[in-house]
Design a protein around this motif. Structure first.
Motif, PDB file in Angstrom:
ATOM      1  N   ALA A  30       0.837  -1.192   0.000  1.00 22.04           N
ATOM      2  CA  ALA A  30       0.000   0.000   0.000  1.00 22.04           C
ATOM      3  C   ALA A  30       0.876   1.248   0.000  1.00 22.04           C
ATOM      4  N   ALA A  31       0.290   2.366  -0.394  1.00 22.27           N
ATOM      5  CA  ALA A  31       1.021   3.627  -0.454  1.00 22.27           C
ATOM      6  C   ALA A  31       1.398   4.137   0.933  1.00 22.27           C
ATOM      7  N   SER A  32       0.620   3.758   1.947  1.00 28.09           N
ATOM      8  CA  SER A  32       0.922   4.235   3.299  1.00 28.09           C
ATOM      9  C   SER A  32       0.754   3.096   4.305  1.00 28.09           C
ATOM     10  N   PRO A  33       1.462   3.193   5.431  1.00 29.72           N
ATOM     11  CA  PRO A  33       1.307   2.170   6.477  1.00 29.72           C
ATOM     12  C   PRO A  33      -0.126   2.077   6.995  1.00 29.72           C
ATOM     13  N   GLU A  34      -0.820   3.205   7.083  1.00 29.78           N
ATOM     14  CA  GLU A  34      -2.182   3.204   7.615  1.00 29.78           C
ATOM     15  C   GLU A  34      -3.126   2.395   6.721  1.00 29.78           C
ATOM     16  N   VAL A  35      -2.995   2.541   5.425  1.00 30.27           N
ATOM     17  CA  VAL A  35      -3.843   1.789   4.498  1.00 30.27           C
ATOM     18  C   VAL A  35      -3.568   0.291   4.640  1.00 30.27           C
ATOM     19  N   ALA A  36      -2.301  -0.097   4.703  1.00 32.87           N
ATOM     20  CA  ALA A  36      -1.953  -1.512   4.874  1.00 32.87           C
ATOM     21  C   ALA A  36      -2.509  -2.054   6.181  1.00 32.87           C
ATOM     22  N   ARG A  37      -2.430  -1.283   7.262  1.00 31.47           N
ATOM     23  CA  ARG A  37      -2.957  -1.731   8.559  1.00 31.47           C
ATOM     24  C   ARG A  37      -4.469  -1.913   8.513  1.00 31.47           C
ATOM     25  N   ARG A  38      -5.176  -1.035   7.787  1.00 32.54           N
ATOM     26  CA  ARG A  38      -6.632  -1.169   7.697  1.00 32.54           C
ATOM     27  C   ARG A  38      -7.031  -2.457   6.980  1.00 32.54           C
ATOM     28  N   VAL A  39      -6.316  -2.800   5.918  1.00 29.88           N
ATOM     29  CA  VAL A  39      -6.605  -4.044   5.197  1.00 29.88           C
ATOM     30  C   VAL A  39      -6.315  -5.239   6.102  1.00 29.88           C
ATOM     31  N   ALA A  40      -5.200  -5.210   6.817  1.00 31.75           N
ATOM     32  CA  ALA A  40      -4.859  -6.306   7.731  1.00 31.75           C
ATOM     33  C   ALA A  40      -5.909  -6.447   8.828  1.00 31.75           C
ATOM     34  N   GLU A  41      -6.431  -5.348   9.310  1.00 32.81           N
ATOM     35  CA  GLU A  41      -7.456  -5.392  10.358  1.00 32.81           C
ATOM     36  C   GLU A  41      -8.714  -6.109   9.863  1.00 32.81           C
ATOM     37  N   VAL A  42      -9.115  -5.854   8.625  1.00 32.86           N
ATOM     38  CA  VAL A  42     -10.279  -6.538   8.050  1.00 32.86           C
ATOM     39  C   VAL A  42     -10.025  -8.040   7.989  1.00 32.86           C
ATOM     40  N   LEU A  43      -8.828  -8.434   7.550  1.00 35.28           N
ATOM     41  CA  LEU A  43      -8.498  -9.861   7.491  1.00 35.28           C
ATOM     42  C   LEU A  43      -8.531 -10.500   8.870  1.00 35.28           C
TER      43      LEU A  43
END
Length: 75
Positions: free
Chosen positions: A18-31
């Motif tokens: 992802a372009a930013s750490p926050e976006v990557a963390r949000r996707v991981a949270e959904v998983l």
């Protein structure tokens, strides 16, 4: 995080870029809401910036909606 207790056959390695750490963390949270998962590991994605995040999910220990999706996708 819950420990992964099923066989490694039931595990999937997930890599999120992802372009930013926050976006990557949000996707991981959904998983993590759908699957038991290990703690995420974060790395730089490349020279242009961004974040690469990795985690292992246990497909044998699922919650809704992943459970119904996995059951309906089995042949």
């Amino acid at each position: 995080m819950e420990p992964l207790e099923s066989s490694p056959v039931e595990h999937a390695e997930v890599h999120i870029v992802a372009a930013s750490p926050e976006v990557a963390r949000r996707v991981a949270e959904v998983l993590r809401h759908c699957f038991a998962a290990t703690e995420q590991r974060s790395y730089p994605a490349g020279a242009d910036g961004g974040t690469r995040l990795q985690l292992t999910v246990d497909t044998a220990r699922t919650a809704e909606p992943a459970r119904s999706w996995l059951d309906s996708s089995r042949s």
